[in-house]
Design a protein around this motif. Sequence first.
Motif, PDB file in Angstrom:
ATOM      1  N   ASN A  28      10.682   3.128  -2.143  1.00 46.63           N
ATOM      2  CA  ASN A  28      10.511   1.728  -2.570  1.00 46.63           C
ATOM      3  C   ASN A  28      10.723   1.508  -4.057  1.00 46.63           C
ATOM      4  OD1 ASN A  28       9.786   0.911   0.094  1.00 46.63           O
ATOM      5  ND2 ASN A  28       7.699   1.640  -0.263  1.00 46.63           N
ATOM      6  N   VAL A  68      17.582   3.448  -4.151  1.00 48.42           N
ATOM      7  CA  VAL A  68      16.186   3.179  -3.795  1.00 48.42           C
ATOM      8  C   VAL A  68      15.597   4.416  -3.135  1.00 48.42           C
ATOM      9  CG1 VAL A  68      14.622   1.766  -2.409  1.00 48.42           C
ATOM     10  CG2 VAL A  68      16.613   0.715  -3.510  1.00 48.42           C
ATOM     11  N   HIS A 113      13.113   2.808 -20.410  1.00 46.41           N
ATOM     12  CA  HIS A 113      13.573   1.487 -20.848  1.00 46.41           C
ATOM     13  C   HIS A 113      15.012   1.518 -21.354  1.00 46.41           C
ATOM     14  CE1 HIS A 113       9.717  -0.237 -20.241  1.00 46.41           C
ATOM     15  NE2 HIS A 113       9.111   0.407 -21.211  1.00 46.41           N
ATOM     16  N   GLU A 151      12.881   3.398 -13.198  1.00 46.67           N
ATOM     17  CA  GLU A 151      13.161   2.155 -12.479  1.00 46.67           C
ATOM     18  C   GLU A 151      14.057   1.235 -13.289  1.00 46.67           C
ATOM     19  OE1 GLU A 151      10.136   0.253 -10.130  1.00 46.67           O
ATOM     20  OE2 GLU A 151       8.749   1.922 -10.491  1.00 46.67           O
ATOM     21  N   LYS A 152      14.995   0.596 -12.590  1.00 47.26           N
ATOM     22  CA  LYS A 152      15.964  -0.293 -13.232  1.00 47.26           C
ATOM     23  C   LYS A 152      16.110  -1.575 -12.415  1.00 47.26           C
ATOM     24  CE  LYS A 152      16.181   1.507 -16.436  1.00 47.26           C
ATOM     25  NZ  LYS A 152      16.049   0.988 -17.791  1.00 47.26           N
ATOM     26  N   ARG A 153      16.263  -2.684 -13.135  1.00 47.66           N
ATOM     27  CA  ARG A 153      16.579  -3.963 -12.503  1.00 47.66           C
ATOM     28  C   ARG A 153      17.882  -4.468 -13.086  1.00 47.66           C
ATOM     29  NH1 ARG A 153      10.689  -7.085 -12.650  1.00 47.66           N
ATOM     30  NH2 ARG A 153       9.543  -5.534 -11.401  1.00 47.66           N
ATOM     31  N   GLY A 154      18.640  -5.135 -12.278  1.00 50.84           N
ATOM     32  CA  GLY A 154      19.940  -5.584 -12.739  1.00 50.84           C
ATOM     33  C   GLY A 154      21.058  -4.820 -12.054  1.00 50.84           C
ATOM     34  N   LYS A 155      22.287  -5.178 -12.398  1.00 55.19           N
ATOM     35  CA  LYS A 155      23.439  -4.614 -11.699  1.00 55.19           C
ATOM     36  C   LYS A 155      23.929  -3.295 -12.293  1.00 55.19           C
ATOM     37  CE  LYS A 155      24.996  -9.054  -9.890  1.00 55.19           C
ATOM     38  NZ  LYS A 155      26.113 -10.024  -9.797  1.00 55.19           N
ATOM     39  N   ARG A 200      13.648   1.379  -7.060  1.00 59.27           N
ATOM     40  CA  ARG A 200      15.076   1.377  -7.354  1.00 59.27           C
ATOM     41  C   ARG A 200      15.296   1.823  -8.789  1.00 59.27           C
ATOM     42  NH1 ARG A 200      18.801  -1.953  -9.945  1.00 59.27           N
ATOM     43  NH2 ARG A 200      20.925  -1.843  -9.095  1.00 59.27           N
ATOM     44  N   GLY A 201      16.213   2.734  -8.964  1.00 56.10           N
ATOM     45  CA  GLY A 201      16.506   3.189 -10.309  1.00 56.10           C
ATOM     46  C   GLY A 201      17.265   4.494 -10.315  1.00 56.10           C
TER      47      GLY A 201
END
Length: 223
Positions: free
Chosen positions: A26, A23, A198, A9-13, A28-29
Amino acid sequence: MIVDLTTLEKRGKFRGLQGWLHVLKNARGLHLVVLCVKIGPHCFPWSFRIWHGKGSKSPTVHALRMIQTFPGTLSKGFKVRVLADGGFDAAMFMVGVHQLGYSCIVGTRSTRKTTEGKKLSQYPFRTRTIYLKDVQQEQIPIPIYFSWVWLERNGGWEKRYVLSTEKMTPDNIRRTGRRRWTIEGVFKICKNRFGLHHFGQQSKIGVLRYLLLSLVAYVGMTP
């Protein structure tokens, strides 16, 4: 051989990873389809592919392609079985594995229909031979043997079905099918000990290097 899909899973652009972050269920990554090889007590990652989102090759297609490219010289002298969870129970996958001369043991849904027009949940016994309707449509009649297991989920028990293209007793199907969980141990170690989930790399080359280093580190720590 064990195939499975894991999500980092990743957050950010992450602009440098355009086309790689999607996605799925449910989450995203970065979604990896991984092939592991288990010989006796030893299990090690063999290859992986990245799912590129809807409209691209499905995780099932990636899994089958990896199995097809596994060197036949390495499988000689072994009884080869391919284990996978319910996300890889497509008829195309089972038929493809069968055509390679390997046994296929996969989880599946209770609503899967047979050529008799019945759902798996309508069969009270585990010992009979069945033919799946969608597999039969591939024009390669493959007898299927099935069993089920009870898994604890959300404070209750859920019935999960397991299919085998190899003639096995229900107990053997259950025991063999449980070995699929070995790959979950690989994912857990790579994430918790090597920080695989990470990673902060901003480029695709950086991500590939990090993935390879994590998998090589896992192999290096395996006795």
